[in-house]
Design a protein around this motif. Structure first.
Motif, PDB file in Angstrom:
ATOM      1  N   ALA A 265      -0.487  -0.615  12.374  1.00 22.18           N
ATOM      2  CA  ALA A 265       0.432  -0.647  11.235  1.00 22.18           C
ATOM      3  C   ALA A 265      -0.412  -0.444   9.977  1.00 22.18           C
ATOM      4  O   ALA A 265      -1.455  -1.076   9.806  1.00 22.18           O
ATOM      5  CB  ALA A 265       1.171  -1.978  11.172  1.00 22.18           C
ATOM      6  N   VAL A 266       0.038   0.464   9.133  1.00 22.20           N
ATOM      7  CA  VAL A 266      -0.718   0.818   7.926  1.00 22.20           C
ATOM      8  C   VAL A 266       0.101   0.439   6.695  1.00 22.20           C
ATOM      9  O   VAL A 266       1.241   0.870   6.541  1.00 22.20           O
ATOM     10  CB  VAL A 266      -1.041   2.335   7.909  1.00 22.20           C
ATOM     11  CG1 VAL A 266      -1.802   2.702   6.652  1.00 22.20           C
ATOM     12  CG2 VAL A 266      -1.819   2.723   9.160  1.00 22.20           C
ATOM     13  N   LEU A 267      -0.487  -0.383   5.830  1.00 24.29           N
ATOM     14  CA  LEU A 267       0.154  -0.815   4.584  1.00 24.29           C
ATOM     15  C   LEU A 267      -0.757  -0.402   3.424  1.00 24.29           C
ATOM     16  O   LEU A 267      -1.608  -1.173   2.986  1.00 24.29           O
ATOM     17  CB  LEU A 267       0.365  -2.330   4.571  1.00 24.29           C
ATOM     18  CG  LEU A 267       1.164  -2.917   5.739  1.00 24.29           C
ATOM     19  CD1 LEU A 267       1.129  -4.432   5.700  1.00 24.29           C
ATOM     20  CD2 LEU A 267       2.571  -2.413   5.717  1.00 24.29           C
ATOM     21  N   PRO A 268      -0.595   0.821   2.926  1.00 31.19           N
ATOM     22  CA  PRO A 268      -1.490   1.288   1.866  1.00 31.19           C
ATOM     23  C   PRO A 268      -1.322   0.563   0.536  1.00 31.19           C
ATOM     24  O   PRO A 268      -2.231   0.569  -0.291  1.00 31.19           O
ATOM     25  CB  PRO A 268      -1.171   2.767   1.727  1.00 31.19           C
ATOM     26  CG  PRO A 268       0.082   3.008   2.463  1.00 31.19           C
ATOM     27  CD  PRO A 268       0.330   1.838   3.353  1.00 31.19           C
ATOM     28  N   GLY A 269      -0.173  -0.044   0.322  1.00 35.76           N
ATOM     29  CA  GLY A 269       0.046  -0.762  -0.928  1.00 35.76           C
ATOM     30  C   GLY A 269       0.203   0.177  -2.105  1.00 35.76           C
ATOM     31  O   GLY A 269       0.781   1.247  -1.989  1.00 35.76           O
ATOM     32  N   ASP A 270      -0.344  -0.224  -3.242  1.00 40.56           N
ATOM     33  CA  ASP A 270      -0.220   0.596  -4.444  1.00 40.56           C
ATOM     34  C   ASP A 270      -1.539   0.565  -5.207  1.00 40.56           C
ATOM     35  O   ASP A 270      -2.538   0.119  -4.662  1.00 40.56           O
ATOM     36  CB  ASP A 270       0.948   0.113  -5.318  1.00 40.56           C
ATOM     37  CG  ASP A 270       1.026  -1.396  -5.423  1.00 40.56           C
ATOM     38  OD1 ASP A 270      -0.040  -2.046  -5.440  1.00 40.56           O
ATOM     39  OD2 ASP A 270       2.138  -1.927  -5.476  1.00 40.56           O
ATOM     40  N   GLY A 271      -1.545   1.051  -6.420  1.00 43.18           N
ATOM     41  CA  GLY A 271      -2.805   1.148  -7.167  1.00 43.18           C
ATOM     42  C   GLY A 271      -3.714   2.143  -6.473  1.00 43.18           C
ATOM     43  O   GLY A 271      -3.303   3.247  -6.134  1.00 43.18           O
ATOM     44  N   ILE A 272      -4.951   1.728  -6.183  1.00 45.93           N
ATOM     45  CA  ILE A 272      -5.874   2.620  -5.481  1.00 45.93           C
ATOM     46  C   ILE A 272      -5.699   2.531  -3.963  1.00 45.93           C
ATOM     47  O   ILE A 272      -6.360   3.259  -3.223  1.00 45.93           O
ATOM     48  CB  ILE A 272      -7.340   2.347  -5.863  1.00 45.93           C
ATOM     49  CG1 ILE A 272      -7.787   0.962  -5.402  1.00 45.93           C
ATOM     50  CG2 ILE A 272      -7.553   2.549  -7.350  1.00 45.93           C
ATOM     51  CD1 ILE A 272      -9.293   0.763  -5.452  1.00 45.93           C
ATOM     52  N   GLY A 273      -4.817   1.652  -3.502  1.00 48.41           N
ATOM     53  CA  GLY A 273      -4.606   1.459  -2.066  1.00 48.41           C
ATOM     54  C   GLY A 273      -4.340   2.737  -1.284  1.00 48.41           C
ATOM     55  O   GLY A 273      -4.989   2.981  -0.259  1.00 48.41           O
ATOM     56  N   PRO A 274      -3.384   3.584  -1.717  1.00 51.18           N
ATOM     57  CA  PRO A 274      -3.122   4.810  -0.965  1.00 51.18           C
ATOM     58  C   PRO A 274      -4.345   5.727  -0.864  1.00 51.18           C
ATOM     59  O   PRO A 274      -4.596   6.330   0.179  1.00 51.18           O
ATOM     60  CB  PRO A 274      -1.991   5.475  -1.752  1.00 51.18           C
ATOM     61  CG  PRO A 274      -1.267   4.328  -2.389  1.00 51.18           C
ATOM     62  CD  PRO A 274      -2.373   3.362  -2.764  1.00 51.18           C
ATOM     63  N   GLU A 275      -5.126   5.805  -1.934  1.00 51.67           N
ATOM     64  CA  GLU A 275      -6.325   6.648  -1.923  1.00 51.67           C
ATOM     65  C   GLU A 275      -7.374   6.091  -0.954  1.00 51.67           C
ATOM     66  O   GLU A 275      -7.984   6.832  -0.172  1.00 51.67           O
ATOM     67  CB  GLU A 275      -6.904   6.730  -3.329  1.00 51.67           C
ATOM     68  CG  GLU A 275      -8.100   7.632  -3.458  1.00 51.67           C
ATOM     69  CD  GLU A 275      -8.604   7.701  -4.893  1.00 51.67           C
ATOM     70  OE1 GLU A 275      -9.784   8.044  -5.054  1.00 51.67           O
ATOM     71  OE2 GLU A 275      -7.842   7.420  -5.833  1.00 51.67           O
ATOM     72  N   VAL A 276      -7.568   4.790  -0.994  1.00 50.56           N
ATOM     73  CA  VAL A 276      -8.527   4.145  -0.098  1.00 50.56           C
ATOM     74  C   VAL A 276      -8.055   4.270   1.352  1.00 50.56           C
ATOM     75  O   VAL A 276      -8.847   4.550   2.254  1.00 50.56           O
ATOM     76  CB  VAL A 276      -8.734   2.666  -0.493  1.00 50.56           C
ATOM     77  CG1 VAL A 276      -9.561   1.921   0.541  1.00 50.56           C
ATOM     78  CG2 VAL A 276      -9.370   2.568  -1.869  1.00 50.56           C
ATOM     79  N   MET A 277      -6.752   4.096   1.580  1.00 46.27           N
ATOM     80  CA  MET A 277      -6.223   4.190   2.940  1.00 46.27           C
ATOM     81  C   MET A 277      -6.362   5.600   3.487  1.00 46.27           C
ATOM     82  O   MET A 277      -6.669   5.778   4.670  1.00 46.27           O
ATOM     83  CB  MET A 277      -4.759   3.742   2.969  1.00 46.27           C
ATOM     84  CG  MET A 277      -4.229   3.577   4.374  1.00 46.27           C
ATOM     85  SD  MET A 277      -5.116   2.322   5.340  1.00 46.27           S
ATOM     86  CE  MET A 277      -4.664   0.833   4.466  1.00 46.27           C
ATOM     87  N   ALA A 278      -6.142   6.610   2.658  1.00 46.32           N
ATOM     88  CA  ALA A 278      -6.298   7.997   3.108  1.00 46.32           C
ATOM     89  C   ALA A 278      -7.734   8.235   3.582  1.00 46.32           C
ATOM     90  O   ALA A 278      -7.953   8.855   4.631  1.00 46.32           O
ATOM     91  CB  ALA A 278      -5.929   8.959   1.986  1.00 46.32           C
ATOM     92  N   ALA A 279      -8.714   7.729   2.847  1.00 50.89           N
ATOM     93  CA  ALA A 279     -10.117   7.883   3.251  1.00 50.89           C
ATOM     94  C   ALA A 279     -10.399   7.108   4.536  1.00 50.89           C
ATOM     95  O   ALA A 279     -11.107   7.597   5.432  1.00 50.89           O
ATOM     96  CB  ALA A 279     -11.035   7.408   2.126  1.00 50.89           C
ATOM     97  N   THR A 280      -9.847   5.926   4.651  1.00 47.49           N
ATOM     98  CA  THR A 280     -10.024   5.109   5.852  1.00 47.49           C
ATOM     99  C   THR A 280      -9.466   5.818   7.074  1.00 47.49           C
ATOM    100  O   THR A 280     -10.110   5.875   8.129  1.00 47.49           O
ATOM    101  CB  THR A 280      -9.322   3.743   5.670  1.00 47.49           C
ATOM    102  OG1 THR A 280      -9.892   3.088   4.535  1.00 47.49           O
ATOM    103  CG2 THR A 280      -9.468   2.881   6.905  1.00 47.49           C
ATOM    104  N   LEU A 281      -8.270   6.383   6.941  1.00 47.86           N
ATOM    105  CA  LEU A 281      -7.653   7.081   8.069  1.00 47.86           C
ATOM    106  C   LEU A 281      -8.438   8.343   8.440  1.00 47.86           C
ATOM    107  O   LEU A 281      -8.543   8.682   9.624  1.00 47.86           O
ATOM    108  CB  LEU A 281      -6.197   7.410   7.756  1.00 47.86           C
ATOM    109  CG  LEU A 281      -5.277   6.184   7.638  1.00 47.86           C
ATOM    110  CD1 LEU A 281      -3.890   6.604   7.188  1.00 47.86           C
ATOM    111  CD2 LEU A 281      -5.229   5.403   8.930  1.00 47.86           C
ATOM    112  N   THR A 282      -9.006   9.018   7.465  1.00 47.79           N
ATOM    113  CA  THR A 282      -9.850  10.182   7.744  1.00 47.79           C
ATOM    114  C   THR A 282     -11.037   9.785   8.612  1.00 47.79           C
ATOM    115  O   THR A 282     -11.367  10.463   9.591  1.00 47.79           O
ATOM    116  CB  THR A 282     -10.336  10.824   6.430  1.00 47.79           C
ATOM    117  OG1 THR A 282      -9.202  11.285   5.695  1.00 47.79           O
ATOM    118  CG2 THR A 282     -11.279  11.978   6.687  1.00 47.79           C
TER     119      THR A 282
END
Length: 73
Positions: A7-24
């Motif tokens: 389950a992925v909860l990217p949140g907001d702020g820089i969260g989506p950017e950090v999550m995109a890098a994590t998933l990569t």
């Protein structure tokens, strides 16, 4: 083969950017280990979701997190 639900909860702020890098990184790791399969399900949660929907996280999201093998946030 090992298969896991994440389950992925990217949140907001820089969260989506950090999550995109994590998933990569995780996807690259899975390519190098063919016996490992990670299935991702992304959900809205956090302050921005609260502004739009009036709640930070919904019960279906909580339930998916509880059913998941891991939660990324």
């Amino acid at each position: 083969m090992s298969e896991y639900h994440i389950a992925v909860l990217p949140g907001d702020g820089i969260g989506p950017e950090v999550m995109a890098a994590t998933l990569t990184v995780l996807k690259a790791a899975c390519r190098s280990e063919p016996s490992l399969q990670l299935n991702y399900r992304s959900h809205a949660a956090g302050a921005e979701h609260y502004r739009q929907a009036g709640e930070t996280i919904t019960m279906p999201v909580v339930e998916d997190c509880l059913d998941a093998d891991a939660v990324l946030l």
